[in-house]
Write a protein that holds these residues in place. Structure first.
Motif, PDB file in Angstrom:
ATOM      1  N   PRO A  37       0.812  -1.222   0.000  1.00 15.71           N
ATOM      2  CA  PRO A  37       0.000   0.000   0.000  1.00 15.71           C
ATOM      3  C   PRO A  37       0.845   1.272   0.000  1.00 15.71           C
ATOM      4  O   PRO A  37       1.995   1.272   0.438  1.00 15.71           O
ATOM      5  CB  PRO A  37      -0.807  -0.089   1.296  1.00 15.71           C
ATOM      6  CG  PRO A  37      -0.613  -1.470   1.814  1.00 15.71           C
ATOM      7  CD  PRO A  37       0.618  -2.032   1.187  1.00 15.71           C
ATOM      8  N   ALA A  38       0.248   2.341  -0.481  1.00 12.07           N
ATOM      9  CA  ALA A  38       0.897   3.641  -0.434  1.00 12.07           C
ATOM     10  C   ALA A  38       1.048   4.069   1.018  1.00 12.07           C
ATOM     11  O   ALA A  38       0.237   3.705   1.875  1.00 12.07           O
ATOM     12  CB  ALA A  38       0.069   4.670  -1.205  1.00 12.07           C
ATOM     13  N   ARG A  44       2.072   3.454  -3.974  1.00  8.20           N
ATOM     14  CA  ARG A  44       1.679   2.046  -3.948  1.00  8.20           C
ATOM     15  C   ARG A  44       2.599   1.289  -4.911  1.00  8.20           C
ATOM     16  O   ARG A  44       2.936   1.778  -5.991  1.00  8.20           O
ATOM     17  CB  ARG A  44       0.219   1.932  -4.390  1.00  8.20           C
ATOM     18  CG  ARG A  44      -0.283   0.514  -4.557  1.00  8.20           C
ATOM     19  CD  ARG A  44      -1.722   0.550  -5.062  1.00  8.20           C
ATOM     20  NE  ARG A  44      -2.129  -0.707  -5.622  1.00  8.20           N
ATOM     21  CZ  ARG A  44      -3.039  -1.513  -5.067  1.00  8.20           C
ATOM     22  NH1 ARG A  44      -3.640  -1.160  -3.959  1.00  8.20           N
ATOM     23  NH2 ARG A  44      -3.360  -2.644  -5.648  1.00  8.20           N
ATOM     24  N   LYS A  45       2.990   0.094  -4.529  1.00 13.58           N
ATOM     25  CA  LYS A  45       3.879  -0.722  -5.362  1.00 13.58           C
ATOM     26  C   LYS A  45       3.164  -2.009  -5.741  1.00 13.58           C
ATOM     27  O   LYS A  45       2.618  -2.698  -4.875  1.00 13.58           O
ATOM     28  CB  LYS A  45       5.176  -1.017  -4.613  1.00 13.58           C
ATOM     29  CG  LYS A  45       6.004   0.239  -4.372  1.00 13.58           C
ATOM     30  CD  LYS A  45       7.181  -0.057  -3.478  1.00 13.58           C
ATOM     31  CE  LYS A  45       8.001   1.178  -3.222  1.00 13.58           C
ATOM     32  NZ  LYS A  45       7.293   2.245  -2.537  1.00 13.58           N
ATOM     33  N   GLU A  46       3.162  -2.293  -7.059  1.00 12.68           N
ATOM     34  CA  GLU A  46       2.538  -3.514  -7.576  1.00 12.68           C
ATOM     35  C   GLU A  46       3.527  -4.245  -8.451  1.00 12.68           C
ATOM     36  O   GLU A  46       4.216  -3.638  -9.269  1.00 12.68           O
ATOM     37  CB  GLU A  46       1.321  -3.173  -8.444  1.00 12.68           C
ATOM     38  CG  GLU A  46       0.122  -2.708  -7.697  1.00 12.68           C
ATOM     39  CD  GLU A  46      -1.077  -2.504  -8.625  1.00 12.68           C
ATOM     40  OE1 GLU A  46      -1.063  -3.003  -9.772  1.00 12.68           O
ATOM     41  OE2 GLU A  46      -2.026  -1.847  -8.186  1.00 12.68           O
ATOM     42  N   ASP A  47       3.554  -5.547  -8.323  1.00 13.38           N
ATOM     43  CA  ASP A  47       4.355  -6.383  -9.206  1.00 13.38           C
ATOM     44  C   ASP A  47       3.592  -6.523 -10.523  1.00 13.38           C
ATOM     45  O   ASP A  47       2.361  -6.579 -10.532  1.00 13.38           O
ATOM     46  CB  ASP A  47       4.538  -7.752  -8.551  1.00 13.38           C
ATOM     47  CG  ASP A  47       5.602  -8.601  -9.236  1.00 13.38           C
ATOM     48  OD1 ASP A  47       5.726  -8.513 -10.473  1.00 13.38           O
ATOM     49  OD2 ASP A  47       6.292  -9.359  -8.540  1.00 13.38           O
TER      50      ASP A  47
END
Length: 152
Positions: A37-38, A44-47
């Motif tokens: 989460p941000a 925010r970090k997503e693969d």
């Protein structure tokens, strides 16, 4: 093309609404790893890796002059699926409309014959009698206002 443009030039009539319909396949995806989460000072970090969970078909029904839209997801888009969506349009969305002017692409499932495959002849005939169908030309689905709303 002129036929569809003439339909769009008609004034709004609640007794005979102009409804545009489109459908498209859609992939159902999930994250392979939970996103982070941000937080203050960090986005925010997503693969980018994902897990595929099959497909569905999105049906979009838009009455542009009334500002109405209905979107439904179905497992598939067969003639029977289309017929049941038309039944919903006529009996639930617009039960009091004299008839529906329906603008859609010329897919092989988008015919009144699909109603006869899904329902008994009397019911199919009653549903078909309330439709005024206008197909967008081949390679002209951009004329269908629903196309512009299915991404919204």
């Amino acid at each position: 093309m002129e036929d569809v443009l003439d339909v769009y030039a008609r004034p709004h009539d609640p007794e005979v609404p102009v409804v545009c319909m489109d459908e498209k396949p859609y992939q159902l995806l999930a994250h392979a790893r939970d996103p982070i989460p941000a937080a203050p000072g960090s986005d925010r970090k997503e693969d980018s890796e994902y897990v595929r969970h099959g497909t569905c078909s999105i049906f979009v029904w838009v009455e542009p002059l009334a500002g109405r839209r209905r979107v439904v997801a179905r497992r598939q888009r067969t003639r029977i699926d289309w017929a049941h969506e038309v039944e919903h349009l006529l009996t639930i969305d617009y039960p009091d409309a004299e008839r529906i002017v329906l603008v859609m692409d010329n897919l092989n499932t988008h015919t009144t014959g699909s109603l006869y495959e899904a329902f008994d002849p009397a019911k199919a005939h009653a549903l078909a009698a309330r439709l005024e169908i206008h197909h967008t030309p081949k390679h002209g689905s951009w004329l269908n206002i629903a196309v512009r709303h299915d991404a919204a």
